[in-house]
Design a protein around this motif. Structure first.
Motif, mmCIF file in Angstrom:
data_model
loop_
_atom_site.group_PDB
_atom_site.id
_atom_site.type_symbol
_atom_site.label_atom_id
_atom_site.label_comp_id
_atom_site.label_asym_id
_atom_site.label_seq_id
_atom_site.Cartn_x
_atom_site.Cartn_y
_atom_site.Cartn_z
ATOM 1 N N PHE A 30 -21.323 -53.987 19.344
ATOM 2 C CA PHE A 30 -21.969 -54.523 18.147
ATOM 3 C C PHE A 30 -22.979 -55.605 18.494
ATOM 4 O O PHE A 30 -24.030 -55.701 17.858
ATOM 5 C CB PHE A 30 -20.940 -55.025 17.137
ATOM 6 N N SER A 51 -25.946 -47.620 12.142
ATOM 7 C CA SER A 51 -24.591 -47.369 11.637
ATOM 8 C C SER A 51 -24.418 -45.908 11.223
ATOM 9 O O SER A 51 -23.343 -45.336 11.404
ATOM 10 C CB SER A 51 -24.247 -48.308 10.481
ATOM 11 N N ILE A 82 -23.034 -54.630 12.712
ATOM 12 C CA ILE A 82 -24.245 -54.599 13.539
ATOM 13 C C ILE A 82 -25.172 -55.750 13.158
ATOM 14 O O ILE A 82 -25.715 -56.430 14.029
ATOM 15 C CB ILE A 82 -24.965 -53.241 13.407
#
Length: 91
Positions: A30, A51, A82
């Motif tokens: 991430f 995503s 994210i």
């Protein structure tokens, strides 16, 4: 809103069940994807696009029907991770 909290709780519980090394790698992922979003003007890969690409690969465990239904909106949660570059807001 209530459904989003339930999805977030379910995702957090799944993350907690991961081995420590897997959580570390996921957190690193991430952070890396967050860095990718910083170049969105060049690569067209914002948090939402990333995503959409990564969520199906991150959440493919054998889940019950109810869990699958609850995680169907997981893209928005992964987008948030994210954007923040961290899993912390999910845990």
């Amino acid at each position: 809103m209530k459904d989003l909290h339930r999805r977030k709780d379910l995702l957090a519980s799944l993350i907690e069940k991961l081995p420590e090394n897997n959580r570390v790698v996921l957190d690193y992922l991430f952070k890396f994807l967050h860095q990718v979003t910083e170049h969105e003007s060049k690569n067209k890969m914002g948090a939402q696009n990333l995503s959409i690409v990564f969520t199906p690969n991150l959440i493919r465990a054998k889940l019950t029907r109810v869990e699958n239904m609850m995680l169907s909106g997981a893209v928005s949660l992964i987008t948030q991770a994210i954007e923040k570059g961290s899993l912390e807001h999910l845990e």
